[in-house]
Motif scaffolding. Structure first.
Motif, PDB file in Angstrom:
ATOM      1  N   PRO A  77      41.572  28.505  43.333  1.00 35.39           N
ATOM      2  CA  PRO A  77      40.167  28.211  43.009  1.00 35.39           C
ATOM      3  C   PRO A  77      39.444  27.444  44.107  1.00 35.39           C
ATOM      4  O   PRO A  77      38.264  27.710  44.387  1.00 35.39           O
ATOM      5  N   GLY A  78      40.146  26.511  44.755  1.00 39.94           N
ATOM      6  CA  GLY A  78      39.509  25.749  45.821  1.00 39.94           C
ATOM      7  C   GLY A  78      39.188  26.602  47.035  1.00 39.94           C
ATOM      8  O   GLY A  78      38.135  26.432  47.671  1.00 39.94           O
ATOM      9  N   VAL A  79      40.084  27.530  47.368  1.00 40.86           N
ATOM     10  CA  VAL A  79      39.829  28.429  48.492  1.00 40.86           C
ATOM     11  C   VAL A  79      38.659  29.357  48.173  1.00 40.86           C
ATOM     12  O   VAL A  79      37.761  29.569  48.994  1.00 40.86           O
ATOM     13  N   LEU A  80      38.659  29.920  46.964  1.00 46.04           N
ATOM     14  CA  LEU A  80      37.561  30.803  46.562  1.00 46.04           C
ATOM     15  C   LEU A  80      36.226  30.064  46.565  1.00 46.04           C
ATOM     16  O   LEU A  80      35.195  30.604  46.986  1.00 46.04           O
ATOM     17  N   GLU A  81      36.261  28.817  46.109  1.00 43.47           N
ATOM     18  CA  GLU A  81      35.033  28.014  46.115  1.00 43.47           C
ATOM     19  C   GLU A  81      34.569  27.769  47.548  1.00 43.47           C
ATOM     20  O   GLU A  81      33.357  27.826  47.841  1.00 43.47           O
TER      21      GLU A  81
END
Length: 389
Positions: A132-136
């Motif tokens: 999720p952090g990478v996608l964000e």
């Protein structure tokens, strides 16, 4: 396609860094000048000497008092674009958070602050790409105007995009968007007419020119629909067809939302009544051929005001004869211009064409690689239709 473009190439510590030598060569083959910046992790995967050799320029491996990041990517810097390839999850997260603790991330912070185009080619394991952090972080970078060459999801990995895709995205980021907001339908390649479940009628067209035209249109900002008997490409929505009838139906359907049609395919002039079982070999055979309807005539009938560009291949080897045939088809269908060429170049990487425009104007010669000629066709379309300033 990248003639005169200066590319700052940021290399971070993915195993995909082993591809950077080939990528640098491909960028230069298309006309770009390349200077590389490497993170410490990247230098553990590929030696800076190899990258120096590939770019023919010294490699930046640390930021010194010469402020290399500003010299490369500042407002008056050398680069026209910063290409981050490969970009790891670590690098993407740091760039999105304005953390600049390596030469690569420092150049990225500088480039974004200077409104320099940035292209990113992520490469990592698939679970990292799905974090999720990478996608964000990727979403934030996209909102800031970063262009992505999306990875190929294979074998549990988000593998770095193919060189062709990366080069295309760099070209789009550095080329005036003269066709932005337009939708162009392009046909490419040969069609196939069935005789039996195994045999077909076809021709020697490779589709290279049509695909190059589609790519050139995309580079200039167009949304492209590519109608062909071929696989997916990263720069267009592909409508897969096989026969002339299927290509015609696809063009009539997709042209409903199009601003122009470029008919580059070598569409079969004849079709046959196919039989359901294999025709046995070893005995005389006659095949009755029927003419196929002309695609541009069919599209013109459906869309009287649609700008259409036609292609006309001849075998005479005589420019005057090619131009005469091009003028005939131009006047019959009401084409914006016609691309006339000798059929001997079918399948070659180099080509020569004559762009035949309005009556009373001299044909324009275009010579070179199919990418180069395709760019001239795309530019001519933009000018003819008033899409180019």
């Amino acid at each position: 396609m990248l003639q005169g473009v200066n590319v700052a190439l940021g290399v971070s510590g993915s195993i995909a860094a082993v591809k950077v030598v080939e990528l640098a060569h491909e960028l230069r083959r298309h006309g770009a000048s390349v200077r590389a910046v490497m993170s410490p992790a990247a230098t553990n995967i590929v030696h800076p000497w190899a990258v120096d050799f590939a770019t023919d320029e010294p490699v930046v491996t640390e930021i010194t008092g010469d402020v290399e990041h500003v010299e490369l990517c500042g407002r008056e810097g050398w680069a026209d674009v910063l290409l981050l390839a490969p970009a790891t999850a670590n690098t993407a997260g740091k760039v999105a958070a304005a953390v600049d603790d390596t030469p690569v991330t420092t150049c990225a912070t500088t480039a974004l602050g200077a409104d320099l185009p940035v292209v990113m080619a992520p490469a990592m394991h698939e679970p990292m790409y799905d974090h999720p952090g990478v996608l964000e972080a990727l979403d934030r970078l996209e909102a800031w105007g970063v262009t992505f060459a999306d990875p190929r999801i294979e074998e549990g990995k988000a593998k770095i995009a193919a060189e062709e895709d990366i080069v295309t995205k760099v070209a789009r980021a550095t080329t005036p968007q003269s066709l932005s907001g337009t939708h162009v339908v392009v046909t490419a390649g040969a069609t196939k007419e069935r005789i039996d479940p195994i045999r077909i009628l076809t021709n020697r067209a490779s589709g290279k020119t049509g695909r190059a035209v589609a790519r050139a249109l995309y580079v200039r900002g167009a949304t492209v629909t590519l109608v062909q008997d071929g696989s997916e490409v990263p720069y267009a929505d592909v409508v897969a067809v096989e026969t002339a009838a299927e290509m015609m139906e696809a063009c009539r359907r997709t042209a409903a939302t199009a601003d122009a049609l470029i008919s580059a395919a070598a569409i079969s002039d004849f079709t046959a009544d196919a039989v359901d079982e294999k025709i046995r070999s070893g005995s005389p055979l006659s095949v009755d051929l029927e003419p196929t309807p002309k695609l541009i005539d069919s599209v013109r009938e459906a869309y009287p005001d649609l700008p259409i560009v036609g292609f006309k291949a001849e075998t005479s080897g005589d420019d005057a004869a090619m131009v005469a045939e091009a003028e005939r088809i131009r006047d019959r269908v009401g084409l914006v211009f016609v691309v006339a060429n000798d059929a001997s170049v079918m399948g070659d990487d180099e080509t020569r064409v004559l762009l035949v425009g309005d009556e009373g104007t001299e044909p324009t010669e275009a010579v070179g690689s199919k990418d180069t000629v395709a760019g001239q066709i795309a530019d001519r379309l933009a000018v003819e239709l008033g899409w180019s300033a």
